[in-house]
Design an enzyme around this catalytic site. Structure first.
Site, PDB file in Angstrom:
ATOM      1  N   ARG A   1     -27.645 -62.638  12.487  1.00 57.98           N
ATOM      2  CA  ARG A   1     -26.985 -63.176  11.295  1.00 57.98           C
ATOM      3  C   ARG A   1     -27.947 -63.200  10.101  1.00 57.98           C
ATOM      4  O   ARG A   1     -27.583 -62.820   8.973  1.00 57.98           O
ATOM      5  CB  ARG A   1     -26.452 -64.569  11.591  1.00 57.98           C
ATOM      6  CG  ARG A   1     -25.423 -64.587  12.722  1.00 57.98           C
ATOM      7  CD  ARG A   1     -25.209 -65.975  13.278  1.00 57.98           C
ATOM      8  NE  ARG A   1     -24.654 -66.873  12.277  1.00 57.98           N
ATOM      9  CZ  ARG A   1     -24.527 -68.187  12.463  1.00 57.98           C
ATOM     10  NH1 ARG A   1     -24.935 -68.750  13.604  1.00 57.98           N
ATOM     11  NH2 ARG A   1     -23.998 -68.937  11.514  1.00 57.98           N
TER      12      ARG A   1
ATOM     13  N   LEU B   1     -26.421 -68.431  23.254  1.00 60.40           N
ATOM     14  CA  LEU B   1     -25.642 -67.808  22.189  1.00 60.40           C
ATOM     15  C   LEU B   1     -25.222 -68.924  21.244  1.00 60.40           C
ATOM     16  O   LEU B   1     -24.962 -70.055  21.676  1.00 60.40           O
ATOM     17  CB  LEU B   1     -24.391 -67.119  22.751  1.00 60.40           C
ATOM     18  CG  LEU B   1     -24.585 -65.890  23.639  1.00 60.40           C
ATOM     19  CD1 LEU B   1     -23.232 -65.393  24.141  1.00 60.40           C
ATOM     20  CD2 LEU B   1     -25.318 -64.780  22.899  1.00 60.40           C
ATOM     21  N   ASP B   2     -25.128 -68.619  19.946  1.00 53.96           N
ATOM     22  CA  ASP B   2     -24.638 -69.609  18.990  1.00 53.96           C
ATOM     23  C   ASP B   2     -23.230 -70.052  19.373  1.00 53.96           C
ATOM     24  O   ASP B   2     -22.482 -69.295  20.018  1.00 53.96           O
ATOM     25  CB  ASP B   2     -24.601 -69.026  17.574  1.00 53.96           C
ATOM     26  CG  ASP B   2     -25.984 -68.672  17.054  1.00 53.96           C
ATOM     27  OD1 ASP B   2     -26.966 -69.248  17.540  1.00 53.96           O
ATOM     28  OD2 ASP B   2     -26.071 -67.798  16.171  1.00 53.96           O
ATOM     29  N   LYS B   3     -22.857 -71.237  18.948  1.00 52.23           N
ATOM     30  CA  LYS B   3     -21.522 -71.772  19.250  1.00 52.23           C
ATOM     31  C   LYS B   3     -20.421 -70.763  18.934  1.00 52.23           C
ATOM     32  O   LYS B   3     -19.510 -70.544  19.747  1.00 52.23           O
ATOM     33  CB  LYS B   3     -21.293 -73.059  18.454  1.00 52.23           C
ATOM     34  CG  LYS B   3     -19.872 -73.613  18.566  1.00 52.23           C
ATOM     35  CD  LYS B   3     -19.664 -74.788  17.624  1.00 52.23           C
ATOM     36  CE  LYS B   3     -18.213 -75.232  17.632  1.00 52.23           C
ATOM     37  NZ  LYS B   3     -17.945 -76.321  16.669  1.00 52.23           N
TER      38      LYS B   3
ATOM     39  N   THR C   1     -20.654 -67.493  18.458  1.00 50.34           N
ATOM     40  CA  THR C   1     -20.879 -66.125  18.927  1.00 50.34           C
ATOM     41  C   THR C   1     -20.321 -66.038  20.338  1.00 50.34           C
ATOM     42  O   THR C   1     -20.639 -66.860  21.192  1.00 50.34           O
ATOM     43  CB  THR C   1     -22.380 -65.770  18.929  1.00 50.34           C
ATOM     44  OG1 THR C   1     -22.879 -65.809  17.586  1.00 50.34           O
ATOM     45  CG2 THR C   1     -22.609 -64.376  19.496  1.00 50.34           C
TER      46      THR C   1
END
EC number: 5.4.99.-
Length: 307
Positions: free
Chosen positions: A240, A139-141, A143
């Protein structure tokens, strides 16, 4: 003394003509660049012969990969609190907070989910190397939400294959700009590196990969909409990029959203709400969820007041 582990895979008819670096990246749940380094080091054989990264697979090819066993001590275990949704001897499901990086990278070797997992679990799968032990997907930082890490190599290979074959299902909740009129829709637009800003991704048709996001409108607030997104593919920043592409960027998104933000949120209002998969050993169907973080709940509550 370095110990090694061997992995043997057999190519199916549907995987014919695929490059071996792409094939292994998908099957083993590791990055293509990491696979290419393994191949360059002579650690991959097809039918008992060393091959190059551009080798095209044939049906029933026997692929053998030899990897040095992970040495977790190279990344420090840190006593960082974790929100554990589920855990057994094979995998661990975490509700990752917004702001936590998943794995160490250049200039950022502490405070990550991997550092926390090494302290909590001690044993993690070694397929992804010493920097990303146990990490099957990311997961993105900024998110938040539910994600899985593997404790054993057997579990890692199984979970990576479930994600590749779309047997594992991931649902996200996002707050986006604008009023989405459709009740549901599909965004089928390839994603690759942005042609100008190399730190961003974009919908591009050269040097890109297929990317498919299904979305469903959950609640409308005039200038904002809450949507549920289900991934069919797992490209970097996929939701996104796709939501921005259709004119509805995620609220708080520093890369793809408007510069001026109207809500107090540190990062994008995007949350991994549900992960469904089969247990990597027993095959049992399992579904895990994580409630919306407080900052997203606060935004939605404030929007309801002025609706």
């Amino acid at each position: 003394m370095t110990t090694e582990k061997q992995y043997c895979l057999q190519v199916s008819e549907t995987e014919e003509n695929q490059r071996i670096d792409i094939y292994l990246a998908q099957h083993m749940g590791i990055s293509r660049s990491h696979v290419q380094k393994i191949i360059a080091a002579g650690q991959v054989w097809v039918n008992a012969k060393i091959v190059k990264a551009n080798y095209k697979m044939a049906c029933n090819d026997c692929v053998k990969v030899i990897l040095p066993e992970v040495q977790p001590a190279e990344i420090k275990a840190e006593a960082i609190p974790l929100s554990v949704v589920y855990e057994d001897n094979h995998m661990i499901i975490i509700n990752k907070p917004r702001g936590m990086v998943v794995h160490p990278a250049a200039g950022n070797y502490s405070g990550t989910l991997v550092n926390a997992l090494l302290e909590h679990c001690r044993d993690l799968s070694g397929i992804n190397g010493v920097i990303r032990p146990g990490i099957v997907h990311r997961l993105d930082k900024d998110t938040s939400g539910v994600m899985v890490a593997a404790k054993t190599d057997q579990a890692h290979l199984n979970l990576a294959l479930q994600i590749k074959d779309r047997q594992a299902s991931r649902k996200y909740i996002a707050i986006v700009h604008g009023n989405i009129k459709e009740e549901q829709g599909v965004i089928n637009a390839p994603i690759g590196r942005h042609p100008v800003d190399r730190k961003k991704m974009a919908v591009v048709f050269a040097n890109s990969k297929t990317a498919i996001t299904n979305f469903k409108t959950v609640e409308r607030f005039g200038n904002y909409t809450v949507v549920e997104c289900k991934l069919e593919t797992g490209r970097t920043h996929q939701i996104r990029v796709h939501m921005a592409h259709i004119g509805h960027p995620v609220v708080g998104d520093p890369k793809y959203g408007p510069e001026k933000q109207h809500f107090s949120i540190n990062g994008q209002a995007l949350h991994s709400a549900q992960l469904s998969l089969s247990h990597p050993v027993t095959g049992e169907k399992m579904c895990f969820s994580a409630p919306l973080p407080a900052d997203m709940e606060t935004i939605i509550t404030s929007l309801r007041r002025v609706k």
